[in-house]
Design a protein around this motif. Structure first.
Motif, PDB file in Angstrom:
ATOM      1  N   GLU A 188     -35.549  -0.349  21.499  1.00 39.03           N
ATOM      2  CA  GLU A 188     -36.022   1.037  21.594  1.00 39.03           C
ATOM      3  C   GLU A 188     -35.885   1.760  20.257  1.00 39.03           C
ATOM      4  OE1 GLU A 188     -37.663   2.545  23.817  1.00 39.03           O
ATOM      5  OE2 GLU A 188     -37.528   1.125  25.467  1.00 39.03           O
ATOM      6  N   GLU A 189     -34.764   1.544  19.580  1.00 42.12           N
ATOM      7  CA  GLU A 189     -34.603   2.196  18.273  1.00 42.12           C
ATOM      8  C   GLU A 189     -35.614   1.654  17.274  1.00 42.12           C
ATOM      9  OE1 GLU A 189     -31.192   2.839  14.865  1.00 42.12           O
ATOM     10  OE2 GLU A 189     -30.665   3.034  16.987  1.00 42.12           O
ATOM     11  N   ASP A 229     -34.487  -3.221   6.979  1.00 46.76           N
ATOM     12  CA  ASP A 229     -33.911  -2.555   8.154  1.00 46.76           C
ATOM     13  C   ASP A 229     -33.593  -3.594   9.221  1.00 46.76           C
ATOM     14  OD1 ASP A 229     -33.380  -1.100  10.470  1.00 46.76           O
ATOM     15  OD2 ASP A 229     -34.749   0.520   9.924  1.00 46.76           O
ATOM     16  N   VAL A 230     -32.326  -3.885   9.403  1.00 41.80           N
ATOM     17  CA  VAL A 230     -31.927  -4.946  10.325  1.00 41.80           C
ATOM     18  C   VAL A 230     -32.246  -4.582  11.768  1.00 41.80           C
ATOM     19  CG1 VAL A 230     -29.545  -4.126  10.651  1.00 41.80           C
ATOM     20  CG2 VAL A 230     -30.063  -6.578  10.849  1.00 41.80           C
ATOM     21  N   VAL A 231     -32.273  -3.307  12.105  1.00 41.09           N
ATOM     22  CA  VAL A 231     -32.599  -2.919  13.479  1.00 41.09           C
ATOM     23  C   VAL A 231     -34.052  -3.277  13.799  1.00 41.09           C
ATOM     24  CG1 VAL A 231     -32.813  -0.995  15.099  1.00 41.09           C
ATOM     25  CG2 VAL A 231     -30.845  -1.110  13.559  1.00 41.09           C
ATOM     26  N   VAL A 232     -34.960  -2.972  12.890  1.00 39.62           N
ATOM     27  CA  VAL A 232     -36.360  -3.332  13.100  1.00 39.62           C
ATOM     28  C   VAL A 232     -36.526  -4.846  13.122  1.00 39.62           C
ATOM     29  CG1 VAL A 232     -38.699  -3.170  12.146  1.00 39.62           C
ATOM     30  CG2 VAL A 232     -37.190  -1.173  12.107  1.00 39.62           C
ATOM     31  N   ARG A 233     -35.862  -5.519  12.205  1.00 43.99           N
ATOM     32  CA  ARG A 233     -35.943  -6.986  12.152  1.00 43.99           C
ATOM     33  C   ARG A 233     -35.438  -7.609  13.453  1.00 43.99           C
ATOM     34  NH1 ARG A 233     -34.004  -7.074   7.495  1.00 43.99           N
ATOM     35  NH2 ARG A 233     -31.883  -7.824   7.807  1.00 43.99           N
ATOM     36  N   ALA A 234     -34.303  -7.143  13.925  1.00 41.91           N
ATOM     37  CA  ALA A 234     -33.755  -7.672  15.176  1.00 41.91           C
ATOM     38  C   ALA A 234     -34.628  -7.295  16.362  1.00 41.91           C
ATOM     39  CB  ALA A 234     -32.337  -7.156  15.380  1.00 41.91           C
TER      40      ALA A 234
END
Length: 212
Positions: free
Chosen positions: A62-63, A100-105
């Motif tokens: 979601e983020e 951006d690790v959040v987008v990558r994950a």
């Protein structure tokens, strides 16, 4: 208010730690213990915010989706030509994936979670944007003769999904140079000849600064 702010910071720390662990280990092998340790919070604090590893993974998605929607929204507001908006958005997305690790994950979690009807969730957000902007291009008559928005969307979504997947292990695939080569190959087939010279395969500098 201070208690709410602390809770929000803890939740954010958990989401980021989960993204880092998912990106490094994959969803299946990631453990809640490793996530709470990386976030610097207790197991009890983790379970207060998230009931399961699946819930954490969905929060990461979601983020990441919010970031992607904001990214394409800013690109949409920046320029009138739909094909240039598409080029710019691919550069912006790959740059964000790189840093951006959040987008990558979030993208990496695409096939990992049990779902109902929203398989590959973040890829779907991206696909919807590509289809929307190419639909604009078709309506405005700026696609090459014989090219439909539907067919072009398949090519762009498949290519960018491949860059994202391969870029998880080799960042060359998400680099500006790779995208420039891709667009220089595709644009003569995609865009109407009378507008081709105005398109910037490296992205519009004012929209996509160096580094994505």
């Amino acid at each position: 208010m201070a208690k709410q702010e602390r809770a929000a910071r803890t939740r954010q720390a958990l989401v980021r730690a989960a993204a880092e662990v998912f990106a490094q280990c994959g969803f299946t092998t990631a453990s809640l213990a490793s996530i709470s340790e990386r976030a610097g919070v207790s197991a009890g604090a983790l379970h207060f915010h998230f009931e399961s590893k699946q819930a954490l993974a969905r929060a990461v998605e979601e983020e990441a989706a919010a970031v992607v929607r904001d990214l394409v929204g800013r690109v949409s507001a920046a320029g009138p030509h739909p094909v240039q908006r598409l080029i710019d958005s691919t550069h912006a997305l790959m740059g964000r994936l790189d840093r951006d690790v959040v987008v990558r994950a979030g993208f990496g979690l695409g096939g990992a979670l049990p779902r109902r009807g929203d398989a590959m969730y973040l890829h779907g957000v991206w696909r919807d944007w590509v289809e929307e902007v190419l639909g604009d291009a078709e309506r405005e008559g700026v696609l090459a003769d014989g090219v439909s928005a539907a067919d072009a969307s398949v090519a762009v979504v498949a290519a960018t999904a491949g860059f994202e997947l391969l870029g998880a292990d080799d960042r060359t695939w998400t680099s500006t140079a790779t995208l420039v080569r891709f667009w220089e190959l595709l644009l003569p087939r995609l865009a109407a000849a009378d507008g081709l010279g105005r398109l910037v395969s490296g992205g519009t500098p004012a929209v996509v600064p160096e580094g994505g």
